[in-house]
Design a protein around this motif. Structure first.
Motif, PDB file in Angstrom:
ATOM      1  N   PRO A  97     -61.432 -14.536 100.848  1.00  0.00           N
ATOM      2  CA  PRO A  97     -60.701 -14.920 102.082  1.00  0.00           C
ATOM      3  C   PRO A  97     -61.822 -14.451 103.100  1.00  0.00           C
ATOM      4  CG  PRO A  97     -59.130 -13.725 100.741  1.00  0.00           C
ATOM      5  CD  PRO A  97     -60.532 -13.776  99.950  1.00  0.00           C
ATOM      6  N   THR A  98     -61.621 -15.303 104.498  1.00  0.00           N
ATOM      7  CA  THR A  98     -62.575 -14.923 105.508  1.00  0.00           C
ATOM      8  C   THR A  98     -62.591 -13.675 106.033  1.00  0.00           C
ATOM      9  OG1 THR A  98     -61.415 -16.033 107.080  1.00  0.00           O
ATOM     10  CG2 THR A  98     -62.857 -17.553 106.040  1.00  0.00           C
ATOM     11  N   VAL A  99     -61.340 -12.983 105.924  1.00  0.00           N
ATOM     12  CA  VAL A  99     -60.867 -11.619 106.329  1.00  0.00           C
ATOM     13  C   VAL A  99     -60.260 -10.963 105.283  1.00  0.00           C
ATOM     14  CG1 VAL A  99     -61.219 -12.180 108.931  1.00  0.00           C
ATOM     15  CG2 VAL A  99     -59.104 -12.314 107.887  1.00  0.00           C
ATOM     16  N   GLU A 100     -60.288  -9.736 105.265  1.00  0.00           N
ATOM     17  CA  GLU A 100     -59.368  -8.727 104.264  1.00  0.00           C
ATOM     18  C   GLU A 100     -57.951  -8.795 104.495  1.00  0.00           C
ATOM     19  OE1 GLU A 100     -59.808  -4.253 105.739  1.00  0.00           O
ATOM     20  OE2 GLU A 100     -61.042  -4.886 104.392  1.00  0.00           O
ATOM     21  N   HIS A 101     -57.522  -9.123 105.704  1.00  0.00           N
ATOM     22  CA  HIS A 101     -56.196  -9.108 106.060  1.00  0.00           C
ATOM     23  C   HIS A 101     -55.488 -10.493 105.961  1.00  0.00           C
ATOM     24  CE1 HIS A 101     -58.379  -8.461 109.799  1.00  0.00           C
ATOM     25  NE2 HIS A 101     -57.321  -9.339 110.297  1.00  0.00           N
ATOM     26  N   CYS A 102     -56.073 -11.461 105.540  1.00  0.00           N
ATOM     27  CA  CYS A 102     -55.929 -12.798 105.563  1.00  0.00           C
ATOM     28  C   CYS A 102     -54.515 -13.281 105.220  1.00  0.00           C
ATOM     29  CB  CYS A 102     -56.960 -13.999 104.699  1.00  0.00           C
ATOM     30  SG  CYS A 102     -56.594 -15.399 104.778  1.00  0.00           S
ATOM     31  N   SER A 103     -53.571 -13.742 106.073  1.00  0.00           N
ATOM     32  CA  SER A 103     -52.297 -13.930 105.664  1.00  0.00           C
ATOM     33  C   SER A 103     -51.997 -15.068 105.038  1.00  0.00           C
ATOM     34  CB  SER A 103     -51.345 -14.084 107.092  1.00  0.00           C
ATOM     35  OG  SER A 103     -51.795 -15.086 107.719  1.00  0.00           O
ATOM     36  N   MET A 104     -53.181 -15.999 104.853  1.00  0.00           N
ATOM     37  CA  MET A 104     -53.031 -17.059 103.968  1.00  0.00           C
ATOM     38  C   MET A 104     -53.582 -17.283 102.783  1.00  0.00           C
ATOM     39  SD  MET A 104     -51.512 -19.591 105.914  1.00  0.00           S
ATOM     40  CE  MET A 104     -50.822 -19.224 107.311  1.00  0.00           C
ATOM     41  N   ALA A 105     -54.024 -16.205 102.323  1.00  0.00           N
ATOM     42  CA  ALA A 105     -54.645 -15.991 100.881  1.00  0.00           C
ATOM     43  C   ALA A 105     -53.934 -16.558  99.810  1.00  0.00           C
ATOM     44  CB  ALA A 105     -55.031 -14.403 100.629  1.00  0.00           C
ATOM     45  N   THR A 106     -52.378 -16.158  99.747  1.00  0.00           N
ATOM     46  CA  THR A 106     -51.693 -16.620  98.818  1.00  0.00           C
ATOM     47  C   THR A 106     -51.635 -18.177  98.897  1.00  0.00           C
ATOM     48  OG1 THR A 106     -50.342 -14.565  98.950  1.00  0.00           O
ATOM     49  CG2 THR A 106     -49.493 -16.455  97.526  1.00  0.00           C
ATOM     50  N   ILE A 107     -51.410 -18.586 100.076  1.00  0.00           N
ATOM     51  CA  ILE A 107     -51.708 -20.257 100.097  1.00  0.00           C
ATOM     52  C   ILE A 107     -52.715 -20.913  99.801  1.00  0.00           C
ATOM     53  CG2 ILE A 107     -51.365 -22.222 101.759  1.00  0.00           C
ATOM     54  CD1 ILE A 107     -48.546 -20.778 101.504  1.00  0.00           C
ATOM     55  N   ILE A 108     -53.898 -19.988 100.107  1.00  0.00           N
ATOM     56  CA  ILE A 108     -55.240 -20.835  99.558  1.00  0.00           C
ATOM     57  C   ILE A 108     -55.221 -20.851  98.158  1.00  0.00           C
ATOM     58  CG2 ILE A 108     -57.824 -20.119  99.533  1.00  0.00           C
ATOM     59  CD1 ILE A 108     -57.207 -19.259 102.568  1.00  0.00           C
ATOM     60  N   GLY A 109     -54.609 -19.734  97.291  1.00  0.00           N
ATOM     61  CA  GLY A 109     -54.791 -19.545  96.051  1.00  0.00           C
ATOM     62  C   GLY A 109     -54.026 -20.591  95.243  1.00  0.00           C
ATOM     63  N   LEU A 110     -52.844 -20.736  95.999  1.00  0.00           N
ATOM     64  CA  LEU A 110     -51.657 -21.859  95.494  1.00  0.00           C
ATOM     65  C   LEU A 110     -52.352 -23.007  95.414  1.00  0.00           C
ATOM     66  CD1 LEU A 110     -48.809 -21.996  94.439  1.00  0.00           C
ATOM     67  CD2 LEU A 110     -48.014 -22.141  96.750  1.00  0.00           C
ATOM     68  N   CYS A 111     -53.171 -23.636  96.588  1.00  0.00           N
ATOM     69  CA  CYS A 111     -53.877 -24.613  96.784  1.00  0.00           C
ATOM     70  C   CYS A 111     -54.795 -25.153  95.528  1.00  0.00           C
ATOM     71  CB  CYS A 111     -54.532 -24.843  98.188  1.00  0.00           C
ATOM     72  SG  CYS A 111     -53.210 -25.082  99.680  1.00  0.00           S
ATOM     73  N   ILE A 112     -55.514 -23.923  95.240  1.00  0.00           N
ATOM     74  CA  ILE A 112     -56.545 -23.907  94.383  1.00  0.00           C
ATOM     75  C   ILE A 112     -55.934 -24.187  93.025  1.00  0.00           C
ATOM     76  CG2 ILE A 112     -58.323 -22.947  93.050  1.00  0.00           C
ATOM     77  CD1 ILE A 112     -58.933 -21.432  95.667  1.00  0.00           C
ATOM     78  N   ARG A 113     -54.743 -23.681  92.705  1.00  0.00           N
ATOM     79  CA  ARG A 113     -54.167 -23.228  91.420  1.00  0.00           C
ATOM     80  C   ARG A 113     -53.468 -24.998  91.296  1.00  0.00           C
ATOM     81  NH1 ARG A 113     -52.336 -21.324  87.583  1.00  0.00           N
ATOM     82  NH2 ARG A 113     -52.840 -19.272  88.093  1.00  0.00           N
ATOM     83  N   VAL A 114     -52.993 -25.592  92.296  1.00  0.00           N
ATOM     84  CA  VAL A 114     -52.188 -26.880  92.225  1.00  0.00           C
ATOM     85  C   VAL A 114     -53.264 -27.750  92.135  1.00  0.00           C
ATOM     86  CG1 VAL A 114     -50.831 -28.486  93.554  1.00  0.00           C
ATOM     87  CG2 VAL A 114     -50.064 -26.090  93.542  1.00  0.00           C
ATOM     88  N   LYS A 115     -54.206 -27.962  92.766  1.00  0.00           N
ATOM     89  CA  LYS A 115     -55.336 -28.916  92.683  1.00  0.00           C
ATOM     90  C   LYS A 115     -56.038 -28.863  91.175  1.00  0.00           C
ATOM     91  CE  LYS A 115     -58.311 -31.837  94.173  1.00  0.00           C
ATOM     92  NZ  LYS A 115     -57.844 -33.257  94.436  1.00  0.00           N
ATOM     93  N   LEU A 116     -56.305 -27.880  90.926  1.00  0.00           N
ATOM     94  CA  LEU A 116     -56.655 -27.436  89.255  1.00  0.00           C
ATOM     95  C   LEU A 116     -55.780 -28.055  88.425  1.00  0.00           C
ATOM     96  CD1 LEU A 116     -59.127 -24.419  89.298  1.00  0.00           C
ATOM     97  CD2 LEU A 116     -59.719 -26.809  89.510  1.00  0.00           C
ATOM     98  N   VAL A 117     -54.519 -27.709  88.385  1.00  0.00           N
ATOM     99  CA  VAL A 117     -53.455 -28.175  87.597  1.00  0.00           C
ATOM    100  C   VAL A 117     -53.342 -29.724  87.591  1.00  0.00           C
ATOM    101  CG1 VAL A 117     -51.000 -28.122  87.002  1.00  0.00           C
ATOM    102  CG2 VAL A 117     -52.315 -25.786  87.385  1.00  0.00           C
ATOM    103  N   ARG A 118     -53.392 -30.059  88.638  1.00  0.00           N
ATOM    104  CA  ARG A 118     -53.320 -31.743  88.582  1.00  0.00           C
ATOM    105  C   ARG A 118     -54.492 -32.304  88.074  1.00  0.00           C
ATOM    106  NH1 ARG A 118     -50.724 -32.475  94.889  1.00  0.00           N
ATOM    107  NH2 ARG A 118     -48.583 -31.567  94.304  1.00  0.00           N
TER     108      ARG A 118
END
Length: 158
Positions: A82-103
């Motif tokens: 993440p670009t900052v250590e307290h990124c509130s979007m980290a889980t969303i980013i990881g979820l996007c990566i997971r979904v893209k790869l699974v697809r």
């Protein structure tokens, strides 16, 4: 700049030129075609950041080097930063990566998504969420989260 952004002024990196991959030489028509690190990177590099109009590659959230692949064991691990250590979007980013790869990948692959060690304040909790099948399934049943993921995965034309 938009108000309320966690990282209102991220550092933008230049996109790397896409390299053509060589088709592997195979003698067995039924053999599974091997996948390489570059192919995995190509699948995730253009995912859009949830807060900014930039790709994960441009924000240096994912790099080619952040991908571990064992094609023989059908295992892929993407470690993102993440670009900052307290990124509130980290889980969303990881979820996007997971979904893209699974697809994108054949179903034989086990996909493991991680936050880079020391890069996020709640690293263990984020990693647990991203790699728990039930939590991922529940997140994708939430229409708001699913819309956000789909928006991040939608193609850009730049």
């Amino acid at each position: 700049m938009a108000m309320g952004l966690i990282n209102a002024n991220p550092i933008i990196h230049e996109k790397k030129e896409r390299r053509a991959r060589q088709a592997p030489e195979t003698t067995d028509e039924n053999a599974a075609e091997p996948i390489d690190q570059l192919e995995i990177f190509d699948h995730i590099r253009d995912i859009k950041d949830p807060e900014h109009p930039y790709s994960l590659e441009q924000l240096n959230v994912v790099t080619e080097d952040s991908i571990e692949l064992n094609d023989e064991s059908n295992y892929v691990r993407v470690t993102f930063t993440p670009t900052v250590e307290h990124c509130s979007m980290a889980t969303i980013i990881g979820l996007c990566i997971r979904v893209k790869l699974v697809r994108s990948l054949p179903p034989r692959y086990k996909v493991d998504i991680r936050v880079a060690p020391g890069s996020h304040a709640t690293e263990a909790a984020v990693n647990k969420q991203l790699n728990d099948k039930e939590r991922v399934a529940a997140a994708l049943e939430n229409p708001n989260l699913l819309d956000m993921v789909e928006e991040c995965l939608s193609p850009t034309f730049d």
